[in-house]
Each structure stands twice: as C-alpha cells, then as structure tokens.
Design an enzyme around this catalytic site. Structure first.
Site, mmCIF file in Angstrom:
data_model
loop_
_atom_site.group_PDB
_atom_site.id
_atom_site.type_symbol
_atom_site.label_atom_id
_atom_site.label_comp_id
_atom_site.label_asym_id
_atom_site.label_seq_id
_atom_site.Cartn_x
_atom_site.Cartn_y
_atom_site.Cartn_z
ATOM 1 N N ASP A 231 -10.479 9.818 -6.729
ATOM 2 C CA ASP A 231 -10.891 8.414 -6.680
ATOM 3 C C ASP A 231 -11.304 7.949 -5.291
ATOM 4 O O ASP A 231 -12.156 7.090 -5.151
ATOM 5 C CB ASP A 231 -9.776 7.523 -7.221
ATOM 6 C CG ASP A 231 -9.549 7.784 -8.704
ATOM 7 O OD1 ASP A 231 -10.166 7.110 -9.523
ATOM 8 O OD2 ASP A 231 -8.771 8.703 -9.034
ATOM 9 N N GLY B 68 -12.251 10.182 -2.546
ATOM 10 C CA GLY B 68 -13.317 11.033 -2.013
ATOM 11 C C GLY B 68 -14.604 10.969 -2.817
ATOM 12 O O GLY B 68 -15.681 11.210 -2.282
ATOM 13 N N GLU B 69 -14.511 10.669 -4.112
ATOM 14 C CA GLU B 69 -15.708 10.658 -4.939
ATOM 15 C C GLU B 69 -16.237 9.250 -5.218
ATOM 16 O O GLU B 69 -17.400 9.091 -5.577
ATOM 17 C CB GLU B 69 -15.443 11.385 -6.273
ATOM 18 C CG GLU B 69 -15.214 12.881 -6.087
ATOM 19 C CD GLU B 69 -15.046 13.631 -7.408
ATOM 20 O OE1 GLU B 69 -15.491 14.778 -7.488
ATOM 21 O OE2 GLU B 69 -14.451 13.064 -8.355
ATOM 22 N N TYR C 141 -15.247 -1.563 -13.219
ATOM 23 C CA TYR C 141 -15.910 -1.887 -14.475
ATOM 24 C C TYR C 141 -15.275 -3.046 -15.193
ATOM 25 O O TYR C 141 -14.166 -3.431 -14.936
ATOM 26 C CB TYR C 141 -15.882 -0.662 -15.395
ATOM 27 C CG TYR C 141 -17.175 0.077 -15.285
ATOM 28 C CD1 TYR C 141 -18.181 -0.136 -16.216
ATOM 29 C CD2 TYR C 141 -17.412 0.912 -14.212
ATOM 30 C CE1 TYR C 141 -19.379 0.517 -16.095
ATOM 31 C CE2 TYR C 141 -18.610 1.557 -14.088
ATOM 32 C CZ TYR C 141 -19.587 1.361 -15.029
ATOM 33 O OH TYR C 141 -20.773 1.995 -14.912
ATOM 34 N N TYR D 79 -5.349 0.758 -9.412
ATOM 35 C CA TYR D 79 -4.291 1.103 -8.476
ATOM 36 C C TYR D 79 -4.023 -0.085 -7.566
ATOM 37 O O TYR D 79 -4.924 -0.562 -6.894
ATOM 38 C CB TYR D 79 -4.688 2.321 -7.637
ATOM 39 C CG TYR D 79 -4.971 3.540 -8.490
ATOM 40 C CD1 TYR D 79 -3.922 4.278 -9.031
ATOM 41 C CD2 TYR D 79 -6.270 3.937 -8.785
ATOM 42 C CE1 TYR D 79 -4.163 5.384 -9.828
ATOM 43 C CE2 TYR D 79 -6.528 5.040 -9.586
ATOM 44 C CZ TYR D 79 -5.457 5.763 -10.105
ATOM 45 O OH TYR D 79 -5.703 6.847 -10.899
ATOM 46 N N HIS E 23 -1.567 11.673 -11.752
ATOM 47 C CA HIS E 23 -2.154 10.860 -10.680
ATOM 48 C C HIS E 23 -1.507 11.357 -9.395
ATOM 49 O O HIS E 23 -0.317 11.115 -9.176
ATOM 50 C CB HIS E 23 -1.820 9.378 -10.848
ATOM 51 C CG HIS E 23 -2.304 8.776 -12.137
ATOM 52 N ND1 HIS E 23 -3.503 8.104 -12.234
ATOM 53 C CD2 HIS E 23 -1.755 8.755 -13.370
ATOM 54 C CE1 HIS E 23 -3.664 7.685 -13.481
ATOM 55 N NE2 HIS E 23 -2.625 8.064 -14.194
ATOM 56 N N ASP F 287 1.507 16.571 19.033
ATOM 57 C CA ASP F 287 0.939 15.511 18.193
ATOM 58 C C ASP F 287 0.618 16.109 16.819
ATOM 59 O O ASP F 287 -0.267 16.950 16.701
ATOM 60 C CB ASP F 287 -0.316 14.954 18.864
ATOM 61 C CG ASP F 287 -0.779 13.660 18.211
ATOM 62 O OD1 ASP F 287 -0.144 13.214 17.234
ATOM 63 O OD2 ASP F 287 -1.790 13.090 18.680
HETATM 64 CU CU LIG Z 1 -2.359 7.654 -16.100
#
Ligand SMILES: [Cu+2]
Ligand SMILES: *[C@@H]1O[C@H](CO)[C@@H](O)[C@H](O)[C@H]1NC(C)=O
Ligand SMILES: *[C@@H]1O[C@H](CO)[C@@H](O)[C@H](O)[C@H]1NC(C)=O
Ligand SMILES: *[C@@H]1O[C@H](CO)[C@@H](O)[C@H](O)[C@H]1NC(C)=O
Length: 703
Positions: free
Chosen positions: A315, A317-318, A399, A406, A457, A613
């Site tokens: 979700d 990265g695309e 949509y 999320y 997820h 670091d």
């Molecule tokens: Cu689900």
C-alpha cells in the site's frame, strides 16, 4: 514569458526557503518551483512525485552543531516523472539554487500508481468489447455495462508481462443500484490494463465460471440501516471539552507537549514522518529517536488459484500512504480540540495539490497514570494520564465506497512511552462464489455468494533510534529460565528466570523473529551510558506482540518482493538512501533479486552494528481470516506497538504530573484533606443524587 515567470518563481523561492525547517515537507510553492525547474529542460513528461529529499544526516548534524557558521542544508526536491513509452526519470532539484542536480532515466522499473492513474481504468473497462463479452458469460447484458465497476490495483508482478510496461489489474464488481455495495457482486474475471496505451491487453478468466451473485444487496449506508429497522436510539452525546484550551504548542511543524518535542513531517509515500524526537528530562533535552515512520506494508492474500497470487498490495510502495490520505473531519475522525496540518503533493500535470486536514493532533484523557493506596489509613495518590495523538487516515485506494482503511495514530505518553496504534477498517476484498461452492479453506463466505480470502496486513516500521545520541546497539531480549534443574546448585528450587540479552552485532546476523513464549522484546541501547542505579545501558524498548510470520513460503513471489517481512526485526547501519525497505520503485518488481532490505544487508553482511548509527526495521501486523462480522464494512481492529524507556530515567518520569488527589498518612492522622491537582468539575454521578464532600463524589479521595 512563461519560462521567465517560472524562473522568477524559483528565484523568489530562494529568498523564502531559509524559513523552512529542513525536515518540513515541500510547500505548494516549492513543488511548483521544482516542476518549473524540470520543465525548463524537459517538457514531455508527467509527474509521479515531487517530495522533500531529506537533508543528509551528516550535513544536518554539522549545521545543527554550529548554525551560525555552517550553511543551512539546501531544500532539495526528489522528483519522479514519467515520459512517453513508460520511461521513468528520477531526479533531484536544488531549490535554493534553482538547478537540476541529478536526472536519470531508470530502466525496468515502474513508479507507484496514483489516483489519476487509477481513475481512467474504469471507463476503459466498461467500453472494452472483450470485457463486455466476459460480462455476458456471467449474466450481465451489454446494456448493464454502466453498472460494472472496477478497482484497479497495480499488477503486483506477472511473469508473462514483466516490468517494462506499466500495467494494472482490474478487480471487477457490479452494482445493481448505484448506492449498493459492489463487494457483494464480485465478477470472476480479471482484465489487465496497459496504462501507456490505455487499453485492456489481457483478461484472466477462471476455468470454472461463476455467475453474477443474485443475493440481495448488503449495505451499510444510513438509508439501508433505516430499512433494517433504523439506528439505536439509546446513545446520548459525549462532549469532550478543554475549557482552557489544549496543553500542546505547535511552532511551524514542531510540536511540544509534556516534555516531548517532535517534528511532524509528511510525504506522499510514508504519510507521517516524526523526527527529532526529544524528551526534556528535568531541564536536560535528551534525544530519543531521530526519525520514525511507517515505511512499507504488504497485504498478501492466501488463495492459491491464479490470478489471486497477484493480490498482495504494497500500500505504501505501490500506492503511497500520503497520496491516499483522507481529509479529516472535525468531530468525526478526531474529537475534541483539534489542530490540523495540511499535506501538499504534485499532480500528474505538475500542479501542486493540497489535502486539507491531513494530520490531526489532539489530546485525550488516558485513564489512570499511577495510583497507590495505603490500606492502613487509606492515604493515597491517584494521577490521571493524558496522551497526545498525532494521526492520519489512509484509504487503499481512495475510493467510494472504499476498501482497506488504515488509521495511523502516533501516541505520546507522559511517562516517556511512544505508541503506534493502527486501526484497520474498510471493506474486505471479495471474490465470487457459486451456489453450493465452499470458500474453505482459503476464504470465508461472509455473505451468500461472497468469498473473502484469507490475507495478512504486514506493516514495516522504520525506526532510527537516537537514544542519548546516535551511537546505539540493538539487543534481543528474552525471558528465559535459569539453568539447572530443580535440586541443582544454581537453581535449587527451579524458580529462577532472567532477561537474556543477545546483541544483534552485524547486519547479516541481525534478523530476529518474534517469540511470544519468551516475551521477546528488543532494546535500542546506548551502551556508552549506564543508568546510575541499574548499571544497565540507557535504552528504549520495542514492545510488539502482534507479529505474525510471513505466511507465503520462502521462494514465493511475496517472499521475494517483500523481503522486509521475512523477519520481525532487521537492523542495518544508517544510510541516508535506505528509506524504502521494498525498494524505491515497487510496482512490478519481480523480487529477483529482492530489493531494499535484503539487498542492503547482502551488500555488507559483516557491517558492524555495535555502538554506531543504526536503523531498526520492524514488521508487525495481523493475519485476517474474514468472518461475517467484517462485512459489509469492518469494525475497526486495533494493533499496537510500544516504545518504552528502560533504564533511561532514574525514576518514574511522570511523578511531576499533577495528581487528581494525593494524601499522606500524617495528613490523614491530622484529619486534613490531601492535595488536589487539576480539579475535574465536570464528572458527576450518572444518575444524579448527592455527592459526598471529600468522598468518592468529587475526587476528594482515591476510592
Ligand atoms: Cu484484512
Ligand atoms: C454538548 O455538546 C452539544 C452539541 O454537540 C451541546 O448542544 C451541549 O450544550 C453540550 N453540553 C455541554 C454540557 O456542554
Ligand atoms: C531537535 O530538537 C531540539 C530540541 O528538542 C532542538 O534543540 C534542535 O534544534 C532540533 N533539531 C532539529 C533539526 O530540529
Ligand atoms: C521460542 O522460545 C521457546 C522457549 O525458549 C523455544 O522453545 C522456541 O523454540 C522458540 N520459538 C522460536 C520460533 O524461536
């Protein structure tokens, strides 16, 4: 003329940039200026992203150490543009100097898909003769094509088409009426759309056909609920009031609250980015984290039949968590006294766009912070907690109606804890099911004729710790039994147990899985500084208990593409360019070789992570076996990750939070009342009646 105006804009900006905090997102003016600089040399392009290229850390630190003598880091725009023939350009534009620093044609990649990319697919699908034919096979006449809808997804990866052409897969649905939830009417075939030529290039048709669902609509909108008997009538208002205003301040994008100080950034990809998080420990400003963000996620589906293996959306990265962010509404998404921040992006044409109220900041009561009562005389102390919530909500994809929503909450607590809470809501992705066909075991029939497939997820959190300085070390911490059986010398009663710490010493070895039976946590420690009491290094501990393993198997497409999800924790040596754990451009990657984390680690597996670091990557989330309660819209399911100070302070750091009530044994003995801090004049008995003075009614005591 136009060029001159644009150049003026760019130079006008040169005077302005000095006011921005180096981590501030690009403003609309800066986005326009970056586009103008690019357009000066390249015209036949559209824009995929124009975002802040964050200052290099070393440069930033130098400037911070001596702002009077070291030049402020330049404002730089990171640009992704697409030219004819799916050509992808990656560029950097220096906004202070108004010049292009870097401009490269990047072969064989596809940048993320934007809402504008998605919007064209549906109209093309409806007109395509091959799609109309497929609709006919499952009972949809050509006259009904206006009732056919599609959710375009990136194709993920399909070996038949590779990465060279920009493709989307169209998940198909039907709405008997425009207001009906289309997910009750999934269609069984899947067209593939070429974004460059704007045509359907292929349709995946299953061997067994499934006719259009004939079940009655299953809707969640108000009109439908009225028809089902209406809404509950026994809810009274709850008012949240802060009569004297909020307890936080915001200066630019820097937030101050209860000893915390944090810069709130935002980008199209990760959404919120928190940086320079410090805690004022009685006058000493102590750095805690340099940067924290949700960096990637993947939602693999578990149905083995083709083409469902392609359903595993990244979700962030695309699609972009920032691009999909919602404009939040007062009293609906956030309740109380709210401060908002907007978000600015570029559109395809290169114009800046603003999402109003993208980030919501507010305080909430958080129950009891601590309490103790002395049973001898009922002297007691009770202090209520408060939390500061910084949130945004993104919808994949944006949509109407929606699926997968999320809600991301970064929560600051008074005791030095930082919490990330994510709530999952929205609509299940659904597929069609023939009458009498079983959805088991790869899915659940959540409504007649509606198959919701099993899925996960999985979120990847990027954490750059700065625990009293940037040189940190990560330890895996397990609760384990003492050695020796019952009756042995070292463990005579068999009751011994302790916290076993294992240093994650090199990048190649720093891959750690979750283990619930050892209550496994991970400490980000500064081993150069010991707590004077415990003699243990000052630390922040990652406490995360919803950590499923990646279920797609080793060697599978998802395993290859989502390398970050193979382990709960990875640690890497800090590198300015390592931001995106599944790679910079994610759509249509084959995972051969794996991009992002696995590649960075493989490049230098012996890189030392000891007292240097480091960056910790944490993958967590949930495995979702859908059920009818999740449909037609899923009630929010929360997940939580905690960052807790351990051996960082020398006592409970929240002792100075004003108590609701506090009394001592001597005050009780003398018949005196205790001390009250913030008086709550609003709480009262639910059903009226008299409040006892000094009793339970008005917080004049603890019980
Ligand atoms: Cu689900
Ligand atoms: C609570 O809020 C409502 C409006 O939502 C308002 O009408 C009412 O007066 C408020 N009550 C109190 C006690 O402030
Ligand atoms: C980080 O925060 C501290 C205060 O908490 C401040 O002194 C410092 O300038 C900040 N640095 C940046 C880059 O904002
Ligand atoms: C988790 O810890 C227990 C107890 O030490 C051990 O028996 C088990 O093998 C561990 N599981 C994994 C997956 O490491």
């Amino acid at each position: 003329m136009v060029l001159e105006r644009l150049q003026q804009m760019a130079s006008h900006l040169t005077g302005q940039v000095a006011q921005h905090h180096p981590s501030d997102p690009l403003t609309t003016e800066e986005i326009a200026a970056a586009v103008a600089v690019v357009r000066r040399e390249y015209t036949d392009l559209f824009f995929n992203a124009v975002t802040l290229w964050e200052p290099r850390k070393a440069e930033m630190m130098k400037w911070l150490a001596s702002p009077a003598t070291v030049p402020r880091p330049h404002r730089v725009a990171d640009v992704v543009a697409i030219g004819r023939g799916s050509k992808v350009y990656d560029g950097l534009v220096d906004l202070d100097d108004g010049i292009i620093l870097r401009w490269e044609l990047t072969e064989g990649v596809q940048p993320l898909i934007t809402m504008e990319d998605l919007n064209t697919v549906e109209s093309v699908v409806r007109k395509d003769p091959k799609v109309i034919e497929q609709c006919g096979h499952i009972g949809i006449p050509p006259t009904d094509m206006h009732k056919v809808y599609c959710d375009p997804w990136t194709i993920g990866y399909d070996e038949r088409f590779g990465s060279g052409v920009r493709l989307q897969q169209a998940l198909m649905y039907y709405r008997p009426h425009v207001d009906d939830c289309q997910y009750t009417y999934p269609l069984d075939f899947c067209p593939i759309f070429n974004a460059d030529t704007q045509e359907i290039v292929h349709i995946d048709v299953p061997k067994v056909r499934r006719q259009l669902n004939t079940a009655a609509p299953n809707n969640y909108h108000a009109e439908a609920i009225e028809k089902q008997g209406g809404f509950r009538k026994d809810l009274k208002p709850i008012n949240i009031t802060q009569p004297e205003g909020v307890s936080f301040t915001v200066e630019g994008r820097t937030l101050k609250w209860q000893n915390w100080n944090v810069h709130v950034g935002f980008n199209y990809r990760e959404g919120m980015v928190l940086s320079n998080i410090t805690f004022d420990d009685k006058g000493t400003v102590r750095p805690v984290f340099w940067r924290m963000s949700l960096a990637e996620m993947v939602v693999p589906y578990g149905n083995p039949e083709r083409p469902h293996q392609r359903k595993h959306a990244f979700d962030l990265g695309e699609y972009g968590g920032g691009y999909m962010t919602n404009s939040l509404a007062l009293g609906c998404d956030c309740k109380g006294a709210i401060h908002y921040m907007d978000a600015a992006f570029v559109n395809r044409a290169g114009e800046p766009q603003v999402i109003k109220n993208a980030i919501c900041i507010h305080e909430e009561d958080a129950g009891i912070l601590f309490k103790h009562t002395d049973f001898r005389d009922e002297s007691c102390t009770v202090t209520r907690a408060r939390k500061l919530v910084v949130s945004h909500v993104f919808t994949a994809a944006n949509y109407e109606p929606v699926f997968s929503v999320y809600c991301v909450y970064w929560i600051f607590h008074q005791d030095g804890t930082i919490q990330l809470e994510i709530k999952l809501t929205g609509i299940l992705n659904t597929y069609s099911l023939n009458p009498g066909e079983s959805a088991a075991p790869w899915g659940t029939e959540v409504y007649p004729g509606v198959n919701a497939h099993n899925h996960q997820h999985l979120f990847c959190l990027r954490v750059d710790p700065n625990v009293d300085g940037s040189d940190n070390t990560v330890f895996e911490v397990d609760a384990v039994q003492g050695e020796g059986e019952v009756g042995s010398e070292e463990n005579p009663y068999g009751n011994a147990f302790y916290a076993r710490k294992t240093k994650l010493a090199t990048a190649g070895a720093a891959m750690s899985d979750y283990n619930g039976s050892t209550s496994r946590t991970w400490d980000m420690s500064n081993t150069n500084k010991l707590n004077p009491y415990s003699k243990k290094p000052v630390s922040y501990r990652l406490v995360s208990r919803e950590v499923p393993s990646l279920l797609p198997k080793e060697g599978s497409l998802v395993w290859k593409r989502a390398g970050f999800a193979r382990h709960a924790v990875h640690v890497t040596k800090y590198d300015d360019d390592q931001i995106h754990p599944a790679g910079r451009h994610v759509p249509q990657t084959s995972g051969e070789p794996s991009q992002g984390l696995p590649a960075w680690i493989a490049a230098d597996p012996s890189a030392s992570l000891d007292n240097t670091d480091v960056v910790l990557w944490h993958t967590f989330g949930l495995t979702h076996f859908p059920s009818p309660e999740d449909y037609p819209v899923m009630p929010a399911e929360p997940m939580t990750v905690l960052f807790r100070p351990r051996n960082f302070f020398t006592q409970n750091p929240a002792l100075d939070v004003p108590p609701s009530y506090s009394s001592t044994p001597s005050q009780m003995a003398a018949g005196k009342t205790g001390i009250r801090g913030i008086v709550d004049s609003i709480s009262r008995l639910a059903f009226g009646g008299k409040q006892e003075k000094g009793g339970s009614g008005d917080c004049g005591g603890c019980n």
